[in-house]
Design a protein around this motif. Structure first.
Motif, short mmCIF file in Angstrom:
data_model
loop_
_atom_site.label_atom_id
_atom_site.label_comp_id
_atom_site.label_asym_id
_atom_site.label_seq_id
_atom_site.Cartn_x
_atom_site.Cartn_y
_atom_site.Cartn_z
N LEU A 175 0.99 -1.14 -0.17
CA LEU A 175 0.13 -0.03 0.23
C LEU A 175 1.19 0.91 0.34
CD1 LEU A 175 -2.88 -1.00 2.79
CD2 LEU A 175 -2.60 -1.20 0.05
N LEU A 176 0.37 1.97 -0.93
CA LEU A 176 1.79 3.08 -1.38
C LEU A 176 1.19 4.67 -0.09
CD1 LEU A 176 2.92 3.17 -5.17
CD2 LEU A 176 3.99 1.79 -3.04
N ASN A 177 1.83 5.72 0.07
CA ASN A 177 1.56 6.50 0.55
C ASN A 177 1.91 7.61 -0.63
OD1 ASN A 177 1.34 9.00 1.78
ND2 ASN A 177 2.38 8.34 3.57
N VAL A 178 0.78 8.15 -1.06
CA VAL A 178 0.84 8.71 -2.61
C VAL A 178 1.85 10.03 -2.62
CG1 VAL A 178 -0.38 9.62 -3.88
CG2 VAL A 178 -0.64 8.19 -3.32
N GLU A 179 1.73 10.52 -1.29
CA GLU A 179 2.28 12.13 -1.20
C GLU A 179 3.96 11.73 -0.43
OE1 GLU A 179 -0.56 11.76 1.18
OE2 GLU A 179 -1.64 12.80 -0.39
N LYS A 180 4.55 9.94 0.00
CA LYS A 180 5.78 10.55 0.45
C LYS A 180 6.69 9.50 -0.80
CE LYS A 180 4.37 10.24 5.24
NZ LYS A 180 4.89 10.20 6.22
N VAL A 181 5.48 9.28 -1.94
CA VAL A 181 6.11 8.56 -3.13
C VAL A 181 7.74 9.51 -4.00
CG1 VAL A 181 5.93 7.71 -4.84
CG2 VAL A 181 4.32 6.76 -3.39
N MET A 182 7.38 10.72 -4.04
CA MET A 182 9.11 10.97 -4.09
C MET A 182 8.92 12.30 -3.70
SD MET A 182 7.34 12.19 -7.92
CE MET A 182 5.18 12.64 -7.48
N SER A 183 10.68 13.12 -3.71
CA SER A 183 10.82 13.81 -2.40
C SER A 183 10.04 15.41 -2.56
CB SER A 183 12.50 13.19 -2.26
OG SER A 183 13.01 13.40 -3.52
N VAL A 184 10.06 15.93 -1.62
CA VAL A 184 10.32 17.40 -2.19
C VAL A 184 11.02 17.94 -3.15
CG1 VAL A 184 10.28 19.77 -1.14
CG2 VAL A 184 9.74 17.62 0.40
N ASP A 185 11.95 17.44 -3.76
CA ASP A 185 12.93 17.85 -4.47
C ASP A 185 12.09 17.46 -6.31
OD1 ASP A 185 15.04 19.33 -3.32
OD2 ASP A 185 15.89 17.75 -3.27
N GLU A 186 12.14 16.45 -5.89
CA GLU A 186 11.46 15.91 -7.04
C GLU A 186 9.85 16.62 -8.07
OE1 GLU A 186 13.06 11.06 -7.06
OE2 GLU A 186 10.84 11.48 -5.74
N PHE A 187 9.25 17.03 -6.67
CA PHE A 187 7.91 17.21 -7.02
C PHE A 187 7.98 19.38 -7.13
CE2 PHE A 187 5.76 14.53 -3.50
CZ PHE A 187 4.11 14.27 -4.21
N THR A 188 8.97 19.41 -6.98
CA THR A 188 9.43 20.99 -7.39
C THR A 188 9.53 20.53 -8.51
OG1 THR A 188 10.01 20.55 -5.17
CG2 THR A 188 10.63 22.78 -6.95
N ILE A 189 10.37 19.32 -9.11
CA ILE A 189 10.93 19.78 -10.77
C ILE A 189 9.79 19.42 -11.58
CG2 ILE A 189 11.43 17.78 -12.55
CD1 ILE A 189 14.10 17.32 -10.28
N ILE A 190 8.90 18.50 -11.00
CA ILE A 190 7.49 18.50 -11.70
C ILE A 190 6.45 19.33 -11.60
CG2 ILE A 190 5.09 16.88 -11.17
CD1 ILE A 190 6.82 14.49 -10.58
N SER A 191 6.50 20.26 -10.69
CA SER A 191 5.50 21.24 -10.14
C SER A 191 6.04 22.04 -11.52
CB SER A 191 5.30 21.56 -8.51
OG SER A 191 6.21 22.53 -8.31
N SER A 192 7.31 22.75 -11.28
CA SER A 192 8.00 23.18 -12.36
C SER A 192 7.19 22.49 -14.28
CB SER A 192 9.52 23.45 -12.54
OG SER A 192 9.91 22.36 -12.53
N ILE A 193 7.45 21.52 -14.72
CA ILE A 193 6.85 21.12 -15.50
C ILE A 193 5.26 21.37 -15.89
CG2 ILE A 193 5.89 19.30 -16.52
CD1 ILE A 193 8.99 17.98 -15.81
N GLN A 194 5.40 21.26 -14.37
CA GLN A 194 2.87 21.26 -14.50
C GLN A 194 3.03 23.51 -14.94
OE1 GLN A 194 0.85 19.61 -11.37
NE2 GLN A 194 -0.91 19.35 -12.84
#
Length: 169
Positions: A149-168
């Motif tokens: 069972l995955l915890n979606v909020e913790k699958v990626m690091s904050v840095d990885e989220f930042t990269i994805i948010s800049s793409i979006q």
């Protein structure tokens, strides 16, 4: 009065049941709590974005919105999702720190939505200090096999989220 005490005791002993979407990825079974899932779509052409990490497949146009798509197989095990007729993209709404994103995750096969009782979920395993298991919210035994069972909020690091948010953006 005695009936009230008995009914309170009975309800305190009850566990809660949550619904999970189950899917396969690299021959392992995973589950995501359905509360974070917005929709499931058939895998479609993904537009690559230059100079992004390998686990980011690119972006899709979802009814006028740009949605980044990640490959959980690459992120977890260094093995890409194998594209077949059954490959799907699960669209999630994810929150990490103060970021809130809509992302897609490519998975090999989406199976079904199942009910899992809280009593049937074991805590995530401890595999030592050097192995991060924070993204696992628990392990459930379903049909004689473990479902991660995955915890979606913790699958990626904050840095990885930042990269994805800049793409979006």
């Amino acid at each position: 009065m005695q009936e009230q005490v008995q009914s309170i005791e009975e309800t305190e002993g009850l566990s809660q049941t949550e619904q999970y979407l189950t899917f396969q990825m690299i021959d392992k079974s995973y589950g995501l709590e359905i509360l974070n899932i917005k929709e499931i779509i058939e895998y479609a052409e993904v537009t690559e974005v230059p100079m992004t990490p390998d686990f980011i497949l690119g972006v899709i146009n979802l009814r006028g919105r740009v949605v980044p798509v990640i490959d959980l197989g690459l992120l977890f095990a260094g093995q890409p999702v194998i594209l077949t007729r059954r490959t799907s993209i699960i669209i999630l709404e994810v929150k990490n720190s103060d970021l809130q994103l809509e992302i897609g995750i490519a998975v090999d096969v989406v199976n079904e939505v199942i009910d899992i009782n809280d009593n049937d979920i074991e805590p995530s395993p401890s595999l030592g200090d050097k192995i991060n298991t924070a993204f696992i919210s628990g392990m459930a035994k379903v049909d004689k096999e473990f479902l991660i069972l995955l915890n979606v909020e913790k699958v990626m690091s904050v840095d990885e989220f930042t990269i994805i948010s800049s793409i979006q953006a």
